[in-house]
Design an enzyme around this catalytic site. Structure first.
Site, PDB file in Angstrom:
ATOM      1  N   ASN A  70      -6.155  -2.533   2.482  1.00 52.84           N
ATOM      2  CA  ASN A  70      -6.268  -3.912   2.425  1.00 52.84           C
ATOM      3  C   ASN A  70      -7.661  -4.495   2.442  1.00 52.84           C
ATOM      4  OD1 ASN A  70      -3.368  -4.274   2.302  1.00 52.84           O
ATOM      5  ND2 ASN A  70      -3.321  -4.579   4.486  1.00 52.84           N
ATOM      6  N   ARG A  87       0.870  -1.312   0.109  1.00 52.87           N
ATOM      7  CA  ARG A  87      -0.070  -0.066   0.132  1.00 52.87           C
ATOM      8  C   ARG A  87       0.738   1.194   0.047  1.00 52.87           C
ATOM      9  NH1 ARG A  87      -3.448  -0.373   5.136  1.00 52.87           N
ATOM     10  NH2 ARG A  87      -1.590  -1.493   5.662  1.00 52.87           N
TER      11      ARG A  87
END
Length: 90
Positions: A36, A18
């Site tokens: 996520n 990320r």
């Protein structure tokens, strides 16, 4: 201006994917979010012009992160939203 929903499959959680994605987006001027998901995938909303989005998707397919391994990416267009930046959400 386009806005894409991108689902990334593979080894993409717990490996800094990320934050790598955020760095790529910030460098390219892409706005949106990354987070996520409970199924082990990563969800991205990315907004920008078509050329930049194409380059962004290519960049996240082969991230400069030795721990991440992308096996599949699903992309679909969604309605344009208002984003101030690209952020990691939880």
């Amino acid at each position: 201006m386009k806005n894409y929903k991108i689902i990334v499959f593979g080894t993409v959680q717990g490996v800094g994917f990320r934050y790598t994605t955020k760095a790529i987006a910030d460098n390219m001027g892409i706005k949106g979010i990354v987070r996520n998901q409970s199924d082990g995938t990563v969800y991205i909303e990315a907004q920008g012009n078509s050329l930049l989005l194409s380059q962004f998707i290519s960049s996240i397919k082969a991230p400069k992160n030795p721990f991440a391994k992308v096996t599949k990416i699903d992309v679909s267009e969604i309605p344009v939203k208002t984003y101030n930046d690209f952020s990691v959400t939880y």
